[in-house]
Scaffold this motif. Structure first.
Motif, short mmCIF file in Angstrom:
data_model
loop_
_atom_site.label_atom_id
_atom_site.label_comp_id
_atom_site.label_asym_id
_atom_site.label_seq_id
_atom_site.Cartn_x
_atom_site.Cartn_y
_atom_site.Cartn_z
N TRP A 156 0.80 -1.23 0.00
CA TRP A 156 0.00 0.00 0.00
C TRP A 156 0.83 1.29 0.00
CZ3 TRP A 156 -4.61 1.44 -1.41
CH2 TRP A 156 -5.06 2.71 -1.04
N PRO A 157 1.88 1.42 0.82
CA PRO A 157 2.63 2.69 0.80
C PRO A 157 3.21 3.03 -0.56
CG PRO A 157 3.20 1.39 2.74
CD PRO A 157 2.39 0.50 1.84
N ARG A 158 3.41 2.04 -1.42
CA ARG A 158 3.98 2.29 -2.74
C ARG A 158 2.92 2.62 -3.80
NH1 ARG A 158 7.47 -2.96 -3.75
NH2 ARG A 158 8.30 -1.74 -5.50
N ILE A 159 1.66 2.36 -3.48
CA ILE A 159 0.62 2.58 -4.49
C ILE A 159 -0.50 3.49 -3.99
CG2 ILE A 159 1.09 0.32 -5.50
CD1 ILE A 159 -1.65 -0.59 -4.38
N GLU A 160 -0.37 4.02 -2.77
CA GLU A 160 -1.43 4.89 -2.25
C GLU A 160 -1.63 6.05 -3.21
OE1 GLU A 160 -2.50 7.67 1.61
OE2 GLU A 160 -1.09 5.99 1.84
N PRO A 161 -2.87 6.26 -3.68
CA PRO A 161 -3.09 7.26 -4.73
C PRO A 161 -3.06 8.68 -4.21
CG PRO A 161 -5.16 6.24 -4.08
CD PRO A 161 -4.09 5.50 -3.35
N ALA A 162 -2.58 9.57 -5.05
CA ALA A 162 -2.67 11.00 -4.76
C ALA A 162 -4.06 11.53 -5.11
CB ALA A 162 -1.61 11.77 -5.54
N SER A 163 -4.73 10.85 -6.04
CA SER A 163 -6.07 11.28 -6.45
C SER A 163 -7.05 11.04 -5.31
CB SER A 163 -6.53 10.47 -7.67
OG SER A 163 -5.60 10.56 -8.72
N GLY A 164 -7.87 12.05 -5.03
CA GLY A 164 -8.82 11.91 -3.93
C GLY A 164 -10.13 11.29 -4.34
N ARG A 165 -10.40 11.24 -5.65
CA ARG A 165 -11.73 10.79 -6.06
C ARG A 165 -11.63 9.55 -6.96
NH1 ARG A 165 -15.53 13.96 -3.84
NH2 ARG A 165 -14.70 15.84 -2.86
N PHE A 166 -12.50 9.42 -7.97
CA PHE A 166 -12.60 8.15 -8.67
C PHE A 166 -11.35 7.76 -9.44
CE2 PHE A 166 -17.13 9.24 -8.12
CZ PHE A 166 -17.57 8.06 -7.54
N ALA A 167 -10.52 8.72 -9.82
CA ALA A 167 -9.29 8.39 -10.54
C ALA A 167 -8.32 7.59 -9.68
CB ALA A 167 -8.61 9.67 -11.03
N ALA A 168 -8.56 7.56 -8.38
CA ALA A 168 -7.67 6.85 -7.46
C ALA A 168 -7.53 5.38 -7.83
CB ALA A 168 -8.17 6.99 -6.03
N GLU A 169 -8.62 4.77 -8.25
CA GLU A 169 -8.56 3.33 -8.53
C GLU A 169 -7.67 3.02 -9.74
OE1 GLU A 169 -12.86 2.02 -6.67
OE2 GLU A 169 -12.81 2.99 -8.64
N SER A 170 -7.73 3.87 -10.75
CA SER A 170 -6.84 3.70 -11.90
C SER A 170 -5.39 3.93 -11.50
CB SER A 170 -7.23 4.67 -13.01
OG SER A 170 -8.55 4.44 -13.45
N GLU A 171 -5.17 4.98 -10.72
CA GLU A 171 -3.81 5.33 -10.30
C GLU A 171 -3.18 4.18 -9.51
OE1 GLU A 171 -1.52 8.78 -7.69
OE2 GLU A 171 -3.68 8.94 -8.06
#
Length: 219
Positions: A156-171
């Motif tokens: 998780w620490p390596r993939i935690e998204p910066a995007s706060g909304r729906f783009a987070a899942e893609s990121e």
């Protein structure tokens, strides 16, 4: 593997209790992240037996995923299963994710059939996004928008998204592929509920998606 479920929820009083109960029936503890709901979402989740992480105001799905993952990690869990609160994901399919993780996958993504059950506009959008994100990830990704997924918390620490909304899942998926994590896909049902409106804002979330693509290209 010690696993918990994390359910982001915003004004989902009608369905969150059933989703949480379904996860608990699979023997997994549940965290519901109440994203500033103005209805009885938190109360229904607690009544079903879930632990509730409340946000005082709406922060978006990405923030909910991050809060749930951090709480689960702090409490000693090794993996989380994310699923939506609106009933589009069937908790009875959780064993498929657990089996894939036991087989060595660090990320397991639900892969829906892009058939007649999925609205045409959503089908075309998902296919376009999957192709674009696969190219950016350097790995084939069949369903980048599905919110039903398992993530090992040591990743998780390596993939935690910066995007706060729906783009987070893609990121998250692109970051996992670029980090060399083993990604598995498992088939799941495509469930769309009559009368249910998507919470995706076509204009704003499209802009956020292309902002993510620009950020990924720079990275």
């Amino acid at each position: 593997m010690k696993t918990a479920c994390v359910i982001p929820a915003f004004n989902e009083e009608a369905s969150v209790g059933a989703v949480a109960s379904g996860c608990l029936a699979q023997g997994l503890p549940v965290y519901v992240v109440d994203d500033g709901s103005r209805d009885a979402t938190a109360e229904r989740a607690r009544a079903a037996g879930a632990r509730v992480i409340p946000f005082p105001a709406n922060r978006g799905k990405g923030a909910c995923l991050a809060a749930g993952a951090r709480r689960a990690a702090d409490e000693g869990f090794e993996a989380v299963i994310f699923l939506d609160a609106d009933g589009q994901h069937d908790p009875a399919e959780i064993p498929r994710f657990l089996a894939a993780a036991e087989g060595g996958a660090a990320v397991v993504v639900g892969c829906r059939s892009f058939g007649a059950a999925m609205p045409l506009a959503r089908r075309l959008t998902n296919r376009f996004q999957a192709r674009l994100l696969s190219a950016l990830a350097g790995a084939p990704l069949a369903d980048t928008q599905c919110g039903f997924r398992l993530v090992r918390l040591d990743l998780w620490p390596r993939i935690e998204p910066a995007s706060g909304r729906f783009a987070a899942e893609s990121e998250m998926l692109v970051a996992a592929a670029r980090a060399g994590a083993a990604i598995a896909e498992v088939p799941i049902q495509t469930i769309y509920l009559p009368g249910r409106k998507s919470r995706i804002n076509p204009a704003l979330d499209t802009l956020r998606f292309f902002a993510l693509i620009a950020r990924l290209l720079r990275a």
